[in-house]
Each structure stands twice: as C-alpha cells, then as structure tokens.
Design an enzyme around this catalytic site. Structure first.
Site, PDB file in Angstrom:
ATOM      1  N   ASP A  12     -80.560   0.139 -12.514  1.00 34.93           N
ATOM      2  CA  ASP A  12     -80.012  -0.505 -13.715  1.00 34.93           C
ATOM      3  C   ASP A  12     -79.108  -1.695 -13.394  1.00 34.93           C
ATOM      4  OD1 ASP A  12     -81.291   1.493 -15.172  1.00 34.93           O
ATOM      5  OD2 ASP A  12     -79.558   2.818 -15.046  1.00 34.93           O
ATOM      6  N   LYS A  15     -82.309  -5.694 -12.994  1.00 36.36           N
ATOM      7  CA  LYS A  15     -83.526  -6.198 -12.335  1.00 36.36           C
ATOM      8  C   LYS A  15     -84.486  -6.799 -13.356  1.00 36.36           C
ATOM      9  CE  LYS A  15     -84.364  -2.105 -10.676  1.00 36.36           C
ATOM     10  NZ  LYS A  15     -83.162  -1.357 -11.098  1.00 36.36           N
ATOM     11  N   GLY A  39     -86.405   1.916 -16.456  1.00 39.22           N
ATOM     12  CA  GLY A  39     -86.230   1.264 -17.754  1.00 39.22           C
ATOM     13  C   GLY A  39     -85.672  -0.114 -17.480  1.00 39.22           C
ATOM     14  N   HIS A  40     -86.520  -1.130 -17.623  1.00 38.31           N
ATOM     15  CA  HIS A  40     -86.116  -2.509 -17.304  1.00 38.31           C
ATOM     16  C   HIS A  40     -86.061  -3.310 -18.597  1.00 38.31           C
ATOM     17  CE1 HIS A  40     -87.837  -1.983 -12.951  1.00 38.31           C
ATOM     18  NE2 HIS A  40     -86.879  -1.139 -13.240  1.00 38.31           N
ATOM     19  N   THR A 128     -84.916  12.160 -14.745  1.00 40.34           N
ATOM     20  CA  THR A 128     -85.298  11.622 -16.058  1.00 40.34           C
ATOM     21  C   THR A 128     -86.303  12.541 -16.763  1.00 40.34           C
ATOM     22  OG1 THR A 128     -87.099  10.346 -15.092  1.00 40.34           O
ATOM     23  CG2 THR A 128     -84.959   9.239 -15.277  1.00 40.34           C
ATOM     24  N   GLN A 223     -85.616   1.524  -9.763  1.00 39.75           N
ATOM     25  CA  GLN A 223     -84.471   2.285  -9.241  1.00 39.75           C
ATOM     26  C   GLN A 223     -83.632   1.379  -8.327  1.00 39.75           C
ATOM     27  OE1 GLN A 223     -87.802   4.233  -9.020  1.00 39.75           O
ATOM     28  NE2 GLN A 223     -87.243   4.427 -11.141  1.00 39.75           N
TER      29      GLN A 223
HETATM   30  P1  GDP Z   1     -82.750  -2.587 -14.654  1.00 46.98           P
HETATM   31  O1  GDP Z   1     -83.199  -1.176 -14.708  1.00 46.98           O
HETATM   32  O2  GDP Z   1     -82.207  -2.976 -13.326  1.00 46.98           O
HETATM   33  O3  GDP Z   1     -83.802  -3.559 -15.130  1.00 46.98           O
HETATM   34  O4  GDP Z   1     -81.526  -2.723 -15.667  1.00 46.98           O
HETATM   35  P2  GDP Z   1     -81.485  -2.122 -17.171  1.00 46.98           P
HETATM   36  O5  GDP Z   1     -82.340  -2.962 -18.047  1.00 46.98           O
HETATM   37  O6  GDP Z   1     -81.717  -0.664 -17.150  1.00 46.98           O
HETATM   38  O7  GDP Z   1     -79.942  -2.305 -17.484  1.00 46.98           O
HETATM   39  C1  GDP Z   1     -79.343  -3.554 -17.497  1.00 46.98           C
HETATM   40  C2  GDP Z   1     -78.747  -3.810 -18.893  1.00 46.98           C
HETATM   41  O8  GDP Z   1     -77.825  -4.875 -18.818  1.00 46.98           O
HETATM   42  C3  GDP Z   1     -79.787  -4.239 -19.919  1.00 46.98           C
HETATM   43  O9  GDP Z   1     -79.419  -3.745 -21.165  1.00 46.98           O
HETATM   44  C4  GDP Z   1     -79.699  -5.766 -19.896  1.00 46.98           C
HETATM   45  O10 GDP Z   1     -80.076  -6.362 -21.133  1.00 46.98           O
HETATM   46  C5  GDP Z   1     -78.220  -5.965 -19.650  1.00 46.98           C
HETATM   47  N1  GDP Z   1     -77.868  -7.176 -18.897  1.00 46.98           N
HETATM   48  C6  GDP Z   1     -78.533  -7.768 -17.880  1.00 46.98           C
HETATM   49  N2  GDP Z   1     -77.816  -8.794 -17.382  1.00 46.98           N
HETATM   50  C7  GDP Z   1     -76.674  -8.841 -18.088  1.00 46.98           C
HETATM   51  C8  GDP Z   1     -75.498  -9.658 -18.023  1.00 46.98           C
HETATM   52  O11 GDP Z   1     -75.363 -10.532 -17.179  1.00 46.98           O
HETATM   53  N3  GDP Z   1     -74.513  -9.386 -18.921  1.00 46.98           N
HETATM   54  C9  GDP Z   1     -74.610  -8.407 -19.845  1.00 46.98           C
HETATM   55  N4  GDP Z   1     -73.580  -8.218 -20.670  1.00 46.98           N
HETATM   56  N5  GDP Z   1     -75.679  -7.615 -19.936  1.00 46.98           N
HETATM   57  C10 GDP Z   1     -76.696  -7.822 -19.056  1.00 46.98           C
HETATM   58  P1  IMO Z   2     -84.354   1.564 -13.107  1.00 48.06           P
HETATM   59  O1  IMO Z   2     -85.646   1.061 -12.518  1.00 48.06           O
HETATM   60  C1  IMO Z   2     -81.133   4.490 -12.898  1.00 48.06           C
HETATM   61  C2  IMO Z   2     -82.180   8.502 -11.475  1.00 48.06           C
HETATM   62  C3  IMO Z   2     -82.113   9.668 -12.427  1.00 48.06           C
HETATM   63  C4  IMO Z   2     -81.730  10.775 -11.465  1.00 48.06           C
HETATM   64  C5  IMO Z   2     -82.513  10.417 -10.207  1.00 48.06           C
HETATM   65  C6  IMO Z   2     -83.825  11.153 -10.049  1.00 48.06           C
HETATM   66  O2  IMO Z   2     -84.248   1.367 -14.561  1.00 48.06           O
HETATM   67  O3  IMO Z   2     -83.204   1.032 -12.328  1.00 48.06           O
HETATM   68  P2  IMO Z   2     -86.191  10.924 -11.242  1.00 48.06           P
HETATM   69  O4  IMO Z   2     -86.580  11.076 -12.672  1.00 48.06           O
HETATM   70  O5  IMO Z   2     -86.509   9.585 -10.670  1.00 48.06           O
HETATM   71  O6  IMO Z   2     -86.684  12.035 -10.378  1.00 48.06           O
HETATM   72  O7  IMO Z   2     -84.579  11.068 -11.249  1.00 48.06           O
HETATM   73  O8  IMO Z   2     -82.762   9.023 -10.297  1.00 48.06           O
HETATM   74  N1  IMO Z   2     -83.029   7.371 -11.910  1.00 48.06           N
HETATM   75  C7  IMO Z   2     -82.558   6.186 -12.319  1.00 48.06           C
HETATM   76  N2  IMO Z   2     -81.278   5.768 -12.510  1.00 48.06           N
HETATM   77  N3  IMO Z   2     -82.148   3.636 -13.089  1.00 48.06           N
HETATM   78  C8  IMO Z   2     -83.436   4.022 -12.873  1.00 48.06           C
HETATM   79  O9  IMO Z   2     -84.465   3.162 -12.907  1.00 48.06           O
HETATM   80  C9  IMO Z   2     -83.674   5.367 -12.511  1.00 48.06           C
HETATM   81  N4  IMO Z   2     -84.793   6.089 -12.244  1.00 48.06           N
HETATM   82  C10 IMO Z   2     -84.382   7.291 -11.866  1.00 48.06           C
HETATM   83  O10 IMO Z   2     -81.135   9.473 -13.414  1.00 48.06           O
HETATM   84  O11 IMO Z   2     -80.362  10.700 -11.148  1.00 48.06           O
HETATM   85 MG    MG Z   3     -82.936   0.512 -15.871  1.00 53.55          MG
END
Ligand code: GDP
Ligand code: IMO
Ligand code: MG
Length: 423
Positions: A12, A15, A39-40, A128, A223
């Site tokens: 998270d 990415k 979840g991206h 998850t 991840q």
């Molecule tokens: P990922 O799994 O690495 O793709 O990240 P996620 O999408 O799960 O979580 C990142 C969250 O931060 C998302 O809701 C994005 O919309 C938000 N986000 C990304 N870059 C920024 C930033 O620079 N500032 C803020 N406030 N939010 C951001």
């Molecule tokens: P993105 O790509 C954050 C965490 C779960 C749990 C552990 C194992 O959005 O960054 P799993 O279901 O993979 O066996 O769970 O990994 N986890 C993540 N945490 N971002 C993710 O993906 C994750 N995918 C799995 O919360 O702790």
């Molecule tokens: Mg994510």
C-alpha cells in the site's frame, strides 16, 4: 529500459498511482506475483479505480497489460474485475490483457482453507482471505491447477478429482467443514476457462518477443518487501516473492533484461494485518494519520496500522531489490506535523541493531532509535517542483536519501496524477 516498481515497506505504498504514471512511458505492464489480495488505487480526475488482479496500467488503452505466471488468478475475481472495467468503458480485449497459461488458479477450497487455517493458529497472520497462501502452497506442493488446465477438460477433471480427494478429507475431518461437490467445481471452472480463453497465452514468449522488438516493459509489484515470503517478517507475510527477485521467475523475462528499479515508499509506514511493526504509533497519532492518509485497506477495508518512517527496513529493501530510484508517496499526509521521526536503528536487550533482524522475536521487541526532524507545517498538495517544497520537507527527503543511499526521483503530494514531483 525495462523497469520494476516494487513496494519497499508492507504494501500500500502507492504503487498503483506510481505505475499509472510510469506506464505512460512503456508499452506493456506486467504483474509478476500475488493475486487479488492486492488493492492498487488509481485516481484519474473524479474517478477512482481499485485494481486487484488487472495491472494498474489498464486505463491507458493503447498499452498491453499482462498477468504473469508468478501471479495466482482467482478466475471469478478476474472475470468480475474485467466485467466492472468493461462497464466503465474499457475494451478489455485479449489484445489489451493477457494471462499466463502457466499461472496458478485460486480454487474455492483455497479461499475456505485460508480462513480456516488462520482461525486455528494462535499467532494469526490476518490474511486477506482470498486463498492466496493455500494456492501457492499447492503450486509448490505440485497439486496446483493452472490456467491452461481450465482450457483442457480432461486435465481439469483429473486435477480437481485429485485435489478434492485430499481437500475434502481435510475439510471434513480436520476442520468439520462441508465437502466440495466434484461436478459443481468442475463445471464452474470449465465455464471460467471458456470465458477467459481469449486472454490466456504463453506470456513469457510474448514478453521476450516484445522486448526483442524494442518494446518497453514495466513490472508491477504487489504487496511489499516485508510481505515477501523470503525476506519479509515471516510468518506474517504473503506467499510470494514480492521483491524484484520475483520478476524473472514470475514472468520468464531474464534478469539481464531488467534495467531500472523504482522502490515505492510512503513518507511514513503502514501495515495491514498482524506482525511486528517497530515504529508503529502509540495513541492518538495512529488515528490522526489514518484519518489524514485515509489508511483503510483497498481490498478488505481494514484500518491500516500507522507509524514513523523506518529507515532500517527501507535500507534493507533498497539493498535486496537493487533499487536505483526511490519514489516517496503521500508526503502531503505529514503536512501538519510539527515534528517528524525517522528510525535509524533498533535496540533490544542492550544490543544495537543497524540492520533488519530476521529473528521475528527480536523484531517484535526492538525499540527504535529515532532521529527527530522539524516538520514543515505547510500545504504541499499544490507543489509541483522540488525547489518549491518547504525547506523542512526538502530536508526530510534529503535525510532519507542519505540514510537509504539512493536518490529520490519521485515525490507524491496527492492521490491525483498531477500531484507528483519528478526530479
Ligand atoms: P498500493 O497498494 O501500493 O497501490 O497502494 P493503495 O492504493 O493500496 O494505497 C495507497 C492510497 O494512497 C490510495 O488510496 C491512493 O489513492 C493514495 N495515494 C497515493 N499517493 C498519494 C499521495 O501522494 N497523497 C495522498 N494523500 N494519497 C495518495
Ligand atoms: P498491495 O499490493 C497490504 C497482507 C495481509 C496479511 C498478509 C498475508 O495492495 O500493496 P495474504 O492474503 O496475502 O495471504 O495476507 O499480507 N497483504 C497486504 N497488505 N497491501 C497488500 O497488497 C497486501 N496483500 C496482502 O493483510 O497481513
Ligand atoms: Mg494496496
């Protein structure tokens, strides 16, 4: 040059946003591991997209997206995601999306076993619940069903029969769960295969041929480094190699064809699920940053745990991923803080740790050694160049560069595409 975007913390990191931006400059984006546990999030104007299996570059219609063999595919989840994106106007043809014929398939018993197995453990992982661990376990245990099997009724029948003979015994006798009916599973997955047929191909050959024709590839990590099965905070990890080592085994593109590695980090740290987290906030800071950064899981909606930036961890991530550049995401979330802390070492039982310890018990008990920096108490959300950042924000970033020994190339100050500083 082909490049990788890899998470350098616990996932998270942002990415999705970074990949959406960087994919403009490439031809093909490939997921190399993980499944719909990811979840991206990508925000374009007022529209929010959350990708689970489909690569985050799919919004760029003229680009190709690939789900590589290192990923695990829940066919129902993929079909739902494809359907939802079609409804939002994307073509989602086999020209635009390709799925590796040798990627493993998440079966219904994997999802159920994921929850049952975690529920029996004293030390829960907090997965998850998407069946990821049991699917990878079957892959390594040579019991897995692959995408190609969904297109071959005879092979599928034999594999499901073998699997249910084992899984039903475990489900009934160990977990007191109901049995799976062979016909129901077989018919369902045969149906998924028919619908996914246009997307399934040998993606390794496709990618290598594309590289030979001069096409540029972006490898999308899911991840993050500390959820990596080998290098993460085991056993509180996911079941694949999220680190750049997973790129070649997860796509069939050899290491000699990978040039650049962008490590994505948040300007602070978050983690979803259980496991050690040395710099985790105590008290009201946790809630404040969660609210400001909207730190709730993009897949499960769970609140993310929040903490200070940990340079011990990220330095390790820079080393093992071979990061050539850093992207610091969500800097704006720190805008209001009068003081910022960065962990530069840990202490435990009189010993100082400058490097990330693999002993989970040590990591669970270490106390971070913090360096304190002044905050900037100014709004960075409209800033578009490094020199315009408040002096203390520049100082924070420069200090991270010193500690991590890698150059910060991207700084993100908002979730939108434009809220990005490129140095
Ligand atoms: P990922 O799994 O690495 O793709 O990240 P996620 O999408 O799960 O979580 C990142 C969250 O931060 C998302 O809701 C994005 O919309 C938000 N986000 C990304 N870059 C920024 C930033 O620079 N500032 C803020 N406030 N939010 C951001
Ligand atoms: P993105 O790509 C954050 C965490 C779960 C749990 C552990 C194992 O959005 O960054 P799993 O279901 O993979 O066996 O769970 O990994 N986890 C993540 N945490 N971002 C993710 O993906 C994750 N995918 C799995 O919360 O702790
Ligand atoms: Mg994510």
């Amino acid at each position: 040059m082909n490049l990788v975007v890899v998470g350098a913390q616990w996932g998270d990191e942002g990415k999705g946003k970074l990949i959406d931006i960087l994919s403009e400059g490439v031809d093909i984006t490939v997921r190399y591991q993980g499944g719909n546990n990811a979840g991206h999030t990508v925000i374009v104007g007022d529209e929010e997209y959350i990708f689970h299996l489909v690569p985050s570059a799919i919004l760029r219609r003229d680009k190709v997206c690939v789900i590589g063999n290192g990923a695990v595919v829940d066919p129902k989840a993929l079909l739902d995601e494809i359907g939802a994106l079609k409804k939002r106007g994307l073509p989602m043809t086999g020209q635009q999306l390709k799925v590796a014929s040798n990627a493993h398939v998440v079966m219904p018993y994997h999802r159920v076993m994921d929850g049952l197995r975690d529920s029996k453990r004293a030390q829960k992982i907090g997965t998850t619940g998407r069946g990821i661990g049991p699917c990878y376990a079957d892959k390594v245990g040579r019991m897995g069903v692959r995408m190609a099997d969904l297109l071959n009724p005879r092979a599928l029948k034999a594999k499901i029969a073998d699997n249910l003979a084992e899984k039903n015994d475990i489900l009934v006798n160990v977990y007191r769960h109901k049995r799976y009916d062979f016909d129901a599973v077989y018919q369902e997955y045969l149906g998924h295969g028919q619908r996914l047929r246009p997307y399934i191909c040998d993606t390794a050959l496709y990618l290598n041929a594309a590289i030979d024709r001069g096409k540029k590839i972006l490898f999308e990590g899911a991840q993050g480094t500390f959820l990596d099965i080998d290098f993460g905070t085991y056993p509180f990890v996911t079941s694949s190699n999220a680190t750049t080592g997973g790129v070649s085994s997860g796509t069939g593109v050899p290491p000699t064809k990978i040039g650049r590695v962008v490590a994505a980090v948040k300007a602070y740290t978050t983690r979803v699920g259980e496991g050690p987290f040395p710099t985790e906030f105590k008290g009201s800071m946790d809630e404040a940053i969660r609210r400001k950064g909207l730190e709730f899981g993009a897949t499960t909606g769970r609140p993310r745990r929040c903490g200070w930036f940990d340079s011990v961890l990220v330095r390790y991530a820079v080393i093992i991923n071979g990061a050539t550049q850093l992207a610091i995401m969500k800097l704006d979330v720190l805008d209001d803080l009068p003081q910022l802390k960065i962990a530069t070492a840990y202490t435990y039982q009189g010993k100082t740790y400058k490097d990330y310890p693999h002993d989970g018990e040590v990591l669970s008990h270490v106390k971070p050694v913090y360096e304190v920096l002044p905050g900037w108490c100014a709004d960075t959300r409209k800033v578009r160049s490094f020199v315009q950042l408040p002096a203390n924000a520049r100082r924070y970033i420069r200090r991270l560069e010193e500690l991590l020994k890698v150059r910060v190339k991207y700084i993100s100050v908002g979730s939108g595409r434009d809220a990005t500083i490129v140095r």
